[in-house]
Every structure is written in structure tokens, then in C-alpha cells.
Design a protein around this motif. Structure first.
Motif, PDB file in Angstrom:
ATOM      1  N   LEU A 100       0.832  -1.204   0.000  1.00 56.49           N
ATOM      2  CA  LEU A 100       0.000   0.000   0.000  1.00 56.49           C
ATOM      3  C   LEU A 100       0.863   1.249   0.000  1.00 56.49           C
ATOM      4  O   LEU A 100       1.920   1.288   0.634  1.00 56.49           O
ATOM      5  CB  LEU A 100      -0.918   0.003   1.218  1.00 56.49           C
ATOM      6  N   ASP A 101       0.409   2.275  -0.700  1.00 56.30           N
ATOM      7  CA  ASP A 101       1.057   3.578  -0.665  1.00 56.30           C
ATOM      8  C   ASP A 101       0.973   4.126   0.762  1.00 56.30           C
ATOM      9  O   ASP A 101      -0.038   3.944   1.439  1.00 56.30           O
ATOM     10  CB  ASP A 101       0.344   4.524  -1.644  1.00 56.30           C
ATOM     11  N   PRO A 102       2.027   4.775   1.268  1.00 54.64           N
ATOM     12  CA  PRO A 102       1.949   5.360   2.610  1.00 54.64           C
ATOM     13  C   PRO A 102       0.783   6.336   2.776  1.00 54.64           C
ATOM     14  O   PRO A 102       0.310   6.550   3.890  1.00 54.64           O
ATOM     15  CB  PRO A 102       3.297   6.081   2.753  1.00 54.64           C
ATOM     16  N   GLN A 103       0.309   6.906   1.666  1.00 51.72           N
ATOM     17  CA  GLN A 103      -0.825   7.831   1.684  1.00 51.72           C
ATOM     18  C   GLN A 103      -2.110   7.150   1.214  1.00 51.72           C
ATOM     19  O   GLN A 103      -3.008   7.805   0.678  1.00 51.72           O
ATOM     20  CB  GLN A 103      -0.515   9.039   0.791  1.00 51.72           C
ATOM     21  N   PHE A 104      -2.214   5.849   1.436  1.00 56.99           N
ATOM     22  CA  PHE A 104      -3.348   5.088   0.921  1.00 56.99           C
ATOM     23  C   PHE A 104      -4.692   5.648   1.377  1.00 56.99           C
ATOM     24  O   PHE A 104      -5.657   5.672   0.596  1.00 56.99           O
ATOM     25  CB  PHE A 104      -3.225   3.622   1.347  1.00 56.99           C
ATOM     26  N   ALA A 105      -4.786   6.106   2.608  1.00 59.65           N
ATOM     27  CA  ALA A 105      -6.063   6.626   3.118  1.00 59.65           C
ATOM     28  C   ALA A 105      -6.554   7.810   2.299  1.00 59.65           C
ATOM     29  O   ALA A 105      -7.764   8.037   2.183  1.00 59.65           O
ATOM     30  CB  ALA A 105      -5.929   7.022   4.585  1.00 59.65           C
ATOM     31  N   GLU A 106      -5.618   8.559   1.724  1.00 56.16           N
ATOM     32  CA  GLU A 106      -5.987   9.734   0.933  1.00 56.16           C
ATOM     33  C   GLU A 106      -6.055   9.437  -0.563  1.00 56.16           C
ATOM     34  O   GLU A 106      -6.970   9.885  -1.257  1.00 56.16           O
ATOM     35  CB  GLU A 106      -4.985  10.874   1.159  1.00 56.16           C
ATOM     36  N   ASN A 107      -5.080   8.656  -1.091  1.00 57.17           N
ATOM     37  CA  ASN A 107      -5.021   8.481  -2.549  1.00 57.17           C
ATOM     38  C   ASN A 107      -5.517   7.124  -3.049  1.00 57.17           C
ATOM     39  O   ASN A 107      -5.634   6.913  -4.255  1.00 57.17           O
ATOM     40  CB  ASN A 107      -3.607   8.743  -3.072  1.00 57.17           C
ATOM     41  N   HIS A 108      -5.783   6.182  -2.132  1.00 55.05           N
ATOM     42  CA  HIS A 108      -6.323   4.860  -2.480  1.00 55.05           C
ATOM     43  C   HIS A 108      -5.440   4.128  -3.484  1.00 55.05           C
ATOM     44  O   HIS A 108      -5.930   3.404  -4.361  1.00 55.05           O
ATOM     45  CB  HIS A 108      -7.750   4.976  -3.020  1.00 55.05           C
ATOM     46  N   GLN A 109      -4.132   4.281  -3.336  1.00 54.09           N
ATOM     47  CA  GLN A 109      -3.207   3.670  -4.276  1.00 54.09           C
ATOM     48  C   GLN A 109      -2.309   2.638  -3.606  1.00 54.09           C
ATOM     49  O   GLN A 109      -2.110   2.661  -2.392  1.00 54.09           O
ATOM     50  CB  GLN A 109      -2.346   4.740  -4.948  1.00 54.09           C
ATOM     51  N   ALA A 110      -1.781   1.747  -4.431  1.00 56.59           N
ATOM     52  CA  ALA A 110      -0.844   0.723  -3.985  1.00 56.59           C
ATOM     53  C   ALA A 110       0.136   0.456  -5.120  1.00 56.59           C
ATOM     54  O   ALA A 110      -0.066   0.895  -6.259  1.00 56.59           O
ATOM     55  CB  ALA A 110      -1.584  -0.561  -3.612  1.00 56.59           C
ATOM     56  N   PHE A 111       1.208  -0.254  -4.796  1.00 58.12           N
ATOM     57  CA  PHE A 111       2.208  -0.642  -5.790  1.00 58.12           C
ATOM     58  C   PHE A 111       2.144  -2.156  -5.958  1.00 58.12           C
ATOM     59  O   PHE A 111       1.945  -2.891  -4.985  1.00 58.12           O
ATOM     60  CB  PHE A 111       3.602  -0.215  -5.341  1.00 58.12           C
ATOM     61  N   ALA A 112       2.325  -2.598  -7.188  1.00 58.16           N
ATOM     62  CA  ALA A 112       2.236  -4.042  -7.462  1.00 58.16           C
ATOM     63  C   ALA A 112       3.284  -4.459  -8.487  1.00 58.16           C
ATOM     64  O   ALA A 112       3.757  -3.645  -9.289  1.00 58.16           O
ATOM     65  CB  ALA A 112       0.844  -4.410  -7.958  1.00 58.16           C
ATOM     66  N   TYR A 113       3.619  -5.734  -8.440  1.00 59.11           N
ATOM     67  CA  TYR A 113       4.576  -6.360  -9.367  1.00 59.11           C
ATOM     68  C   TYR A 113       3.865  -7.558  -9.967  1.00 59.11           C
ATOM     69  O   TYR A 113       3.350  -8.409  -9.242  1.00 59.11           O
ATOM     70  CB  TYR A 113       5.802  -6.794  -8.559  1.00 59.11           C
ATOM     71  N   TYR A 114       3.810  -7.609 -11.302  1.00 57.90           N
ATOM     72  CA  TYR A 114       3.162  -8.775 -11.898  1.00 57.90           C
ATOM     73  C   TYR A 114       3.871  -9.225 -13.163  1.00 57.90           C
ATOM     74  O   TYR A 114       4.594  -8.465 -13.810  1.00 57.90           O
ATOM     75  CB  TYR A 114       1.679  -8.521 -12.143  1.00 57.90           C
ATOM     76  N   THR A 115       3.653 -10.507 -13.492  1.00 56.76           N
ATOM     77  CA  THR A 115       4.237 -11.137 -14.668  1.00 56.76           C
ATOM     78  C   THR A 115       3.180 -11.220 -15.757  1.00 56.76           C
ATOM     79  O   THR A 115       2.064 -11.672 -15.500  1.00 56.76           O
ATOM     80  CB  THR A 115       4.719 -12.555 -14.331  1.00 56.76           C
ATOM     81  N   TYR A 116       3.527 -10.797 -16.960  1.00 53.62           N
ATOM     82  CA  TYR A 116       2.555 -10.806 -18.049  1.00 53.62           C
ATOM     83  C   TYR A 116       3.158 -11.408 -19.314  1.00 53.62           C
ATOM     84  O   TYR A 116       4.373 -11.471 -19.479  1.00 53.62           O
ATOM     85  CB  TYR A 116       2.040  -9.396 -18.334  1.00 53.62           C
ATOM     86  N   SER A 117       2.268 -11.841 -20.191  1.00 50.69           N
ATOM     87  CA  SER A 117       2.671 -12.374 -21.485  1.00 50.69           C
ATOM     88  C   SER A 117       2.292 -11.370 -22.569  1.00 50.69           C
ATOM     89  O   SER A 117       1.225 -10.751 -22.508  1.00 50.69           O
ATOM     90  CB  SER A 117       1.972 -13.706 -21.762  1.00 50.69           C
ATOM     91  N   GLU A 118       3.160 -11.230 -23.551  1.00 52.23           N
ATOM     92  CA  GLU A 118       2.896 -10.349 -24.681  1.00 52.23           C
ATOM     93  C   GLU A 118       3.074 -11.172 -25.951  1.00 52.23           C
ATOM     94  O   GLU A 118       4.182 -11.632 -26.249  1.00 52.23           O
ATOM     95  CB  GLU A 118       3.844  -9.157 -24.655  1.00 52.23           C
ATOM     96  N   GLU A 119       1.983 -11.354 -26.664  1.00 50.03           N
ATOM     97  CA  GLU A 119       1.996 -12.243 -27.827  1.00 50.03           C
ATOM     98  C   GLU A 119       3.078 -11.851 -28.824  1.00 50.03           C
ATOM     99  O   GLU A 119       3.194 -10.695 -29.230  1.00 50.03           O
ATOM    100  CB  GLU A 119       0.629 -12.221 -28.511  1.00 50.03           C
ATOM    101  N   GLY A 120       3.885 -12.842 -29.163  1.00 51.02           N
ATOM    102  CA  GLY A 120       4.923 -12.630 -30.144  1.00 51.02           C
ATOM    103  C   GLY A 120       6.191 -12.002 -29.603  1.00 51.02           C
ATOM    104  O   GLY A 120       7.198 -11.913 -30.317  1.00 51.02           O
ATOM    105  N   GLN A 121       6.172 -11.559 -28.348  1.00 49.62           N
ATOM    106  CA  GLN A 121       7.343 -10.885 -27.781  1.00 49.62           C
ATOM    107  C   GLN A 121       7.891 -11.561 -26.539  1.00 49.62           C
ATOM    108  O   GLN A 121       9.022 -11.305 -26.146  1.00 49.62           O
ATOM    109  CB  GLN A 121       7.011  -9.425 -27.471  1.00 49.62           C
ATOM    110  N   GLY A 122       7.079 -12.387 -25.886  1.00 49.79           N
ATOM    111  CA  GLY A 122       7.589 -13.112 -24.730  1.00 49.79           C
ATOM    112  C   GLY A 122       6.900 -12.752 -23.432  1.00 49.79           C
ATOM    113  O   GLY A 122       5.746 -12.304 -23.414  1.00 49.79           O
ATOM    114  N   GLN A 123       7.616 -12.937 -22.350  1.00 47.75           N
ATOM    115  CA  GLN A 123       7.088 -12.779 -20.995  1.00 47.75           C
ATOM    116  C   GLN A 123       7.945 -11.794 -20.220  1.00 47.75           C
ATOM    117  O   GLN A 123       9.172 -11.842 -20.295  1.00 47.75           O
ATOM    118  CB  GLN A 123       7.074 -14.145 -20.311  1.00 47.75           C
ATOM    119  N   PHE A 124       7.276 -10.915 -19.474  1.00 46.17           N
ATOM    120  CA  PHE A 124       7.977  -9.863 -18.749  1.00 46.17           C
ATOM    121  C   PHE A 124       7.317  -9.624 -17.395  1.00 46.17           C
ATOM    122  O   PHE A 124       6.202 -10.080 -17.132  1.00 46.17           O
ATOM    123  CB  PHE A 124       7.957  -8.550 -19.552  1.00 46.17           C
TER     124      PHE A 124
END
Length: 356
Positions: A100-124
């Protein structure tokens, strides 16, 4: 909340293993008797949980399958996450780190890390900002993208340090030599400002790289201003490291107790045992580390230079969280490598003072 039935009974465990602290080495075969503490189940039926965060008594847990489990007043709500790219289906991939962002109560934001596939280009992998709009989490600003990925070794842990910076772990994506290349972002611990820019005091100019020579770092925790990290070794030799800026942690040149000039040997390593250490938390100068293959929460006593499995019998453990009174942790038995019961996975808690 209620006590896990399998834990109410006293369980006496015989442990043997090998641990290392700086220059002190202990031979395999050291034995310890551990009395299992009372453990409570906070939530059930989680879907491959990965990262725990908490604010004002409410938990937010990322699920690798692509959602956030919100747990408030003993009730669990599964929140949808709308991402710009499809989640990869490779082993160990998916929605991983979440904080969660330290200012989550005000901005309702968080940080995330995810793995995705991109057709024809691979995985990142990518690091993004998520915003809660009242109905779902929506991917917004991209802080770092196209982190090379593979079938394994995604890294994925993100934490905000005491300096207010965002720390990110990346795996070597099964290309070991990338960990030694400072111009690569694989096999590293990265450090960035919360807006995605490079901090001016990072060790290498115009680079997110904070430390390098890592195989698959999975956990981060601070004791005071000092950063510690957990890391998966190759064929055992898992590591707990004290992280110093600019330091080289040796992979793939050295592992275990091996030494080489200008490379750091770990504080602890598992020898021929496999812990598969994941998320970490700190309390009173000790580290508590989730162990996947080790099926435990392990305590690492930095002063005494020894490690003990303080919680066992619940299967694979992915992450831990400490609020000063309780240690919270999530099982990871539904990840395809465990043996789940009908209500797995679960969020548990135990009084830290009961961990002996």
C-alpha cells in the motif's frame, strides 16, 4: 478467529540443519526442540496468496491468480484487479508483490509487481501503481516495465523502506550471468522513488540497481536502517543476506560458504537443506522468514547466529507480516506444489511472544 485444530496440540519437533553467520560456521546435526505455539486462523479459502499488507486493522493480500483479498473484521472480500496485460501462466508467475502507498487513506493507491505475457514478444514483469476506485483495483502508472522473465525466477517482492523508497527484487529469469551484469535489471535488488524515478543517491548513476549478484531474491525486511533479504539458492544453499548498497552477492560465481574477493558470502545459508525462503518480517532484532519447501516459519537470530523452525505443520508458507504484537503469515498450498486441505490457503496469526 479460531485456533487451528492441528496446532492446538503440543507438537515437539526434532530439527537438524546447518546455519552460517558471518565467519562463524556450525556443523550439521545441531538439534533443537521446538514447542509449537497456539495459532489462530484469520481467513480461509485464499487463492495462491503472495504478499501481505495491512492498514488500520484491514489486510490486503495479493493473490497470484490476479485479485486482492481484503480481510476486515474477520470477513474476506475478493477484489478484482484490472491489469493492462494478461497475467502469465508460467510457474511462479502472476500477481506477486503488493504494498500500500503510505498515503493510501488519501489516494487509495498501492504498488504491485506482476508477470505478463505479450503475444509474439515473450514474458515480462512490471512494477505499477494500482488505484482502488471503490469497485476494483485499476492499473495506472507504470514505474518499471519489461523486466525479462522466464519459466522461473521472477523475484517479485516489493517493499517501501524506512527511507521512503520502493525496493524491488528481480530474479535472474534462468539466465544466471545476468545477475553479474550491472546494466541488466535481472538478479538484482532495485531501489526507486515512489514516482518511478531513480534516486540521486543510488550507487550507480542513472540506475535502479541497489545490489546485484542475486539468483532469485524473495523477501525484504529492515532492522532499523539495515536491509536484509532472503534468496533461493541452487540445489539448496538458500540464503539470508545483509544487503549493502553496491554490493555483489556472488551468484552464479559463488554460493553457500564459498568466498571470492569483492563478493558477499551470506549471513545464513541452508547447506544441503532446502528452505526456499520467501517473505520476511523483523521483530526485536530477529528475522522471521516464510519457507516454502521448508514448510515452516523460520526464526533467524542474528545475535546468536542460529536459525530455528518456530512454526511447522501447515505446509508451504509464502509471506509473513509483523505488527509488533502478532506475526501473521499465509500458507501457499494451492500453488500447485503443496497439498491443500479443503479450506486452504489461509491467513494465520500467532503472538510473537509465544514464539520460542
Amino acid at each position: 478467529m479460531y485456533k487451528a485444530g492441528s496446532i492446538v496440540l503440543v507438537l515437539i519437533l526434532l530439527l537438524s540443519g546447518c546455519s552460517f553467520f558471518e565467519k562463524k560456521e556450525e556443523e550439521p546435526g545441531d538439534e533443537a526442540i521446538v514447542l509449537q505455539p497456539d495459532i489462530e486462523v484469520v481467513a480461509e479459502n485464499l487463492s495462491v496468496p503472495w504478499s501481505i499488507d495491512k492498514v488500520n486493522g484491514t489486510f490486503y493480500i495479493s493473490e497470484r491468480t490476479g485479485s486482492i483479498a481484503k480481510i476486515e473484521n474477520d470477513k474476506m472480500e475478493r477484489q478484482r484487479v484490472v491489469l493492462r496485460k494478461p497475467l502469465a501462466e508460467a510457474a511462479e508467475a502472476g500477481l506477486l508483490g503488493f504494498v500500500l502507498d503510505p498515503q493510501f487513506a488519501e489516494n487509495h493507491q498501492a504498488f504491485a509487481y506482476y508477470t505478463y505475457s505479450e503475444e509474439g514478444q515473450g514474458q515480462f514483469n512490471r512494477v505499477v501503481v494500482l488505484t482502488w476506485n471503490g469497485a476494483e483495483w485499476v492499473e495506472g502508472r507504470i514505474l518499471l516495465d519489461r523486466i525479462p522473465s522466464a519459466a522461473y525466477h521472477h523475484g517479485g517482492r516489493i517493499k517501501i523502506g524506512p527511507d521512503g523508497k520502493l525496493y524491488v527484487t528481480t530474479g535472474d529469469a534462468t539466465v544466471p550471468e545476468s545477475a553479474q551484469k550491472r546494466n541488466s535489471i535481472n538478479g538484482k535488488i532495485l531501489r526507486m522513488n515512489l514516482d518511478g524515478s531513480v534516486p540521486v543517491d543510488n550507487p550507480f548513476p542513472n540506475s535502479f540497481v541497489y545490489s546485484y549478484g542475486h539468483r532469485n531474491p524473495q523477501g525484504l525486511a529492515w532492522i532499523g536502517e539495515t536491509l536484509y533479504a532472503s534468496e533461493h539458492g541452487q540445489s539448496a544453499h538458500d540464503e539470508i543476506n545483509r544487503i549493502k548498497t553496491r554490493a555483489n552477492y556472488g551468484w552464479p560465481v559463488i554460493q553457500g560458504t564459498e568466498r571470492k574477493a569483492r563478493m558477499v558470502t551470506p549471513l545464513f545459508q541452508s547447506g544441503n537443506e532446502t528452505w526456499a525462503p520467501s517473505g520476511m518480517a523483523a521483530h526485536n532484532g530477529k528475522l522471521y522468514v516464510a519457507a516454502l519447501r521448508g514448510n515452516a516459519v523460520r526464526e533467524f537470530d542474528l545475535e546468536a547466529g542460529r536459525t530455528t523452525a518456530v512454526i511447522t505443520g501447515l505446509g508451504r508458507i509464502r509471506d509473513v507480516y509483523n505488527d509488533g504484537e502478532y506475526l501473521y503469515f499465509v500458507s501457499n498450498n494451492t500453488d500447485g506444489r503443496g497439498t491443500p486441505d479443503e479450506k486452504d490457503d489461509k491467513l494465520y496469526r500467532v503472538l510473537v511472544r509465544n514464539l520460542k
